[in-house]
Design a protein around this motif. Structure first.
Motif, PDB file in Angstrom:
ATOM      1  N   LEU A 111       0.807  -1.212   0.000  1.00 55.09           N
ATOM      2  CA  LEU A 111       0.000   0.000   0.000  1.00 55.09           C
ATOM      3  C   LEU A 111       0.848   1.274   0.000  1.00 55.09           C
ATOM      4  CD1 LEU A 111      -2.737  -1.034   2.592  1.00 55.09           C
ATOM      5  CD2 LEU A 111      -2.906  -1.062   0.093  1.00 55.09           C
ATOM      6  N   VAL A 112       2.128   1.134   0.344  1.00 53.37           N
ATOM      7  CA  VAL A 112       2.940   2.342   0.477  1.00 53.37           C
ATOM      8  C   VAL A 112       3.237   2.978  -0.875  1.00 53.37           C
ATOM      9  CG1 VAL A 112       3.997   1.585   2.624  1.00 53.37           C
ATOM     10  CG2 VAL A 112       5.088   1.029   0.444  1.00 53.37           C
ATOM     11  N   GLY A 143      -9.921  -5.252  -0.554  1.00 47.41           N
ATOM     12  CA  GLY A 143      -8.994  -6.250  -1.067  1.00 47.41           C
ATOM     13  C   GLY A 143      -8.455  -5.921  -2.436  1.00 47.41           C
ATOM     14  N   LEU A 144      -8.206  -4.662  -2.689  1.00 48.63           N
ATOM     15  CA  LEU A 144      -7.734  -4.220  -3.998  1.00 48.63           C
ATOM     16  C   LEU A 144      -6.250  -3.870  -3.942  1.00 48.63           C
ATOM     17  CD1 LEU A 144     -10.662  -1.765  -4.850  1.00 48.63           C
ATOM     18  CD2 LEU A 144     -10.417  -4.160  -5.583  1.00 48.63           C
ATOM     19  N   SER A 145      -5.626  -3.796  -5.089  1.00 50.98           N
ATOM     20  CA  SER A 145      -4.277  -3.248  -5.171  1.00 50.98           C
ATOM     21  C   SER A 145      -4.397  -1.732  -5.099  1.00 50.98           C
ATOM     22  CB  SER A 145      -3.612  -3.651  -6.487  1.00 50.98           C
ATOM     23  OG  SER A 145      -4.236  -2.995  -7.576  1.00 50.98           O
ATOM     24  N   VAL A 191      -7.162   6.243  -0.773  1.00 50.63           N
ATOM     25  CA  VAL A 191      -6.820   5.141  -1.670  1.00 50.63           C
ATOM     26  C   VAL A 191      -6.320   3.945  -0.868  1.00 50.63           C
ATOM     27  CG1 VAL A 191      -5.246   4.369  -3.480  1.00 50.63           C
ATOM     28  CG2 VAL A 191      -6.327   6.622  -3.644  1.00 50.63           C
ATOM     29  N   ALA A 192      -5.431   4.193   0.087  1.00 47.00           N
ATOM     30  CA  ALA A 192      -4.878   3.105   0.889  1.00 47.00           C
ATOM     31  C   ALA A 192      -5.961   2.393   1.682  1.00 47.00           C
ATOM     32  CB  ALA A 192      -3.798   3.653   1.827  1.00 47.00           C
ATOM     33  N   HIS A 193      -6.835   3.165   2.339  1.00 43.94           N
ATOM     34  CA  HIS A 193      -7.894   2.542   3.142  1.00 43.94           C
ATOM     35  C   HIS A 193      -8.889   1.791   2.255  1.00 43.94           C
ATOM     36  CE1 HIS A 193      -6.646   4.163   6.976  1.00 43.94           C
ATOM     37  NE2 HIS A 193      -6.581   5.400   6.467  1.00 43.94           N
ATOM     38  N   HIS A 194      -9.194   2.344   1.110  1.00 45.22           N
ATOM     39  CA  HIS A 194     -10.134   1.701   0.191  1.00 45.22           C
ATOM     40  C   HIS A 194      -9.564   0.363  -0.305  1.00 45.22           C
ATOM     41  CE1 HIS A 194     -13.616   1.726  -2.470  1.00 45.22           C
ATOM     42  NE2 HIS A 194     -12.822   1.344  -3.480  1.00 45.22           N
TER      43      HIS A 194
END
Length: 465
Positions: free
Chosen positions: A405-406, A431-433, A423-426
């Motif tokens: 996620l970084v 379960g997405l990239s 974006v990171a939380h979503h």
């Protein structure tokens, strides 16, 4: 066992018939049979170098006959070659000045001279252990000088070369892995990308810094107390003797030993050795971190980070087939803790000197020599049996990077910190990239994402105006 009778200032004492030591050594064996630790072997060579140098200095002034000087030099050379190692049996836990070990050396040289010239052992002919072998010396100045000589030789001959080899091995891996991009980690959590080579380049820098510290510490070890005799005043020596004796030591060892300017400081305290011990502790701390990092990166291999694959040296379990453990890392980290503990003892011993002499000398040199030996041996084993055979698990590293996620960090300059955080939380919640999450939220298009979130662009300053 058969005995002979030897004498010292306290009278007669039985000494085993065929040994080269004498009365004072025998008394020490009787009164100080404590523990298993003997005076470090390196002190035998150091004392022999010192005794031959003092003899040469005394002969150059005419105070010691050339015949006696030649005999002392001949026997010291035998000792340096290891021919009489078994004649130095004394324990560390003795008088804090080390007087009995100094006399052990004096007695062995005197009795070997008797043996060579056909005189009875213990006759003190043709050499007297005090009057001739110990001429112009006191344990108070020659024991710390021998400690400095032994320590400097060990650092120069063993530790620094081993550290060079260790650093070179790490550097080779750093270069080999310079293009392997991986997830960095801070707080043991995913962080921005870094190459495996950059990570190991950090280890190289640590080791270079440690070399510089050790070389700087050596400069404080080269100043010798020799010539100060009992308290630093130089009583029972001739003018110029200290400088000549230290010059002989420097000539023989090819190191920059010299007569210390302030012998009161060198005999009342041993701060040069305390400083050296602190540098050994710092090196141990660096090696501790490196070893722990490597075994953490290799943990698993399937249920852990598994970025590195360590050499398969031996089975890791008596019950779990196929288990391989990071045993070299375990050995290195254990000895590093021992070195750190030794430094505590050296520091306290150095601080414990009272008035005009430090009485913790055997403790100090025992701990320093053990630390030097452990660090040398540990680095050599870790280099040969772990570093050189370690490989990078490239597929696993790439897989972890692609799902990290970084990578959204690179989006912050484009869409702002708050949206990048969304974006990171979503991505986590669904379960997405990171790429899929950014596109689904509509914060950025695919082409722009691919351009700015390329991990390789994050390996150096990446903002252009």
């Amino acid at each position: 066992m058969s005995f002979r009778i030897e004498t010292d200032g306290l009278g007669e004492i039985q000494v085993p018939k065929n040994v080269l030591w004498g009365a004072q050594t025998q008394r020490s064996l009787h009164y100080f049979s404590i523990g298993r630790e003997l005076i470090p072997h390196e002190m035998i060579e150091a004392y022999a170098i010192l005794k031959r140098s003092c003899a040469l200095a005394n002969a150059s002034s005419g105070r010691l006959s050339q015949e006696k000087c030649d005999l002392i030099v001949r026997i010291c050379d035998e000792i340096i070659k290891g021919q009489h190692d078994q004649m130095f049996p004394l324990h560390v836990w003795m008088t804090g000045s080390g007087t009995q070990f100094n006399m052990n050396v004096n007695e062995v040289i005197a009795n070997r001279a008797s043996q060579i010239t056909g005189q009875p052992l213990g006759s003190k002919k043709p050499l007297h252990p005090n009057d001739d072998v110990n001429m112009a010396q006191s344990t108070n100045d020659n024991f710390p000088s021998a400690m400095y000589i032994a320590s400097a030789l060990a650092v120069h001959r063993k530790l620094l070369p081993a550290l060079d080899r260790f650093e070179n091995s790490i550097e080779q891996k750093s270069q080999e892995w310079s293009d392997i991009v991986k997830v960095g980690r801070t707080h043991l959590q995913d962080a921005v990308p870094i190459t495996l080579g950059q990570e190991w380049h950090g280890y190289v820098g640590m080791l270079k810094d440690n070399k510089e510290r050790l070389q700087q510490a050596l400069r404080g070890i080269f100043a010798l107390a020799l010539g100060g005799t009992a308290l630093g005043t130089g009583v029972n020596t001739e003018a110029g003797y200290a400088e000549k004796a230290c010059q002989e030591i420097a000539h023989y060892t090819k190191l920059d030993f010299h007569s210390g300017n302030n012998k009161f400081a060198l005999q009342g305290a041993h701060d040069g050795l305390v400083h050296l011990s602190g540098c050994l502790r710092t090196l141990a701390g660096s090696l501790f971190k490196i070893a722990n990092d490597i075994r953490l990166l290799a943990c698993g291999p399937r249920a852990g980070l598994g970025e590195l694959t360590l050499p398969t040296n031996e089975p890791g379990s008596s019950i779990m087939p196929g288990k391989i453990n990071p045993t070299q890392a375990e050995a290195l980290t254990m000895l590093c803790l021992q070195v750190m503990s030794n430094d505590v003892a050296v520091g306290m011993g150095g601080a414990g000197g009272m008035l005009d002499m430090n009485a913790y000398k055997p403790l100090i040199i025992q701990n320093i020599m053990q630390s030097l030996t452990l660090l040398h041996d540990g680095m050599e084993n870790f280099r040969k049996f772990l570093i050189e055979g370690t490989t990078a698990n490239k597929d696993h590293i790439k897989q972890a990077l692609d799902h990290s996620l970084v990578l959204v960090t690179a989006l912050s300059p484009i869409i702002g910190y708050d949206k990048a955080s969304q974006v990171a939380h979503h991505a986590v919640e669904h379960g997405l990239s990171p790429r899929e999450a950014a596109l689904e939220l509509g914060f950025i298009d695919g082409a722009t994402y691919d351009k700015v979130a390329d991990p390789r662009l994050m390996l150096k300053p990446n903002i252009k105006r």
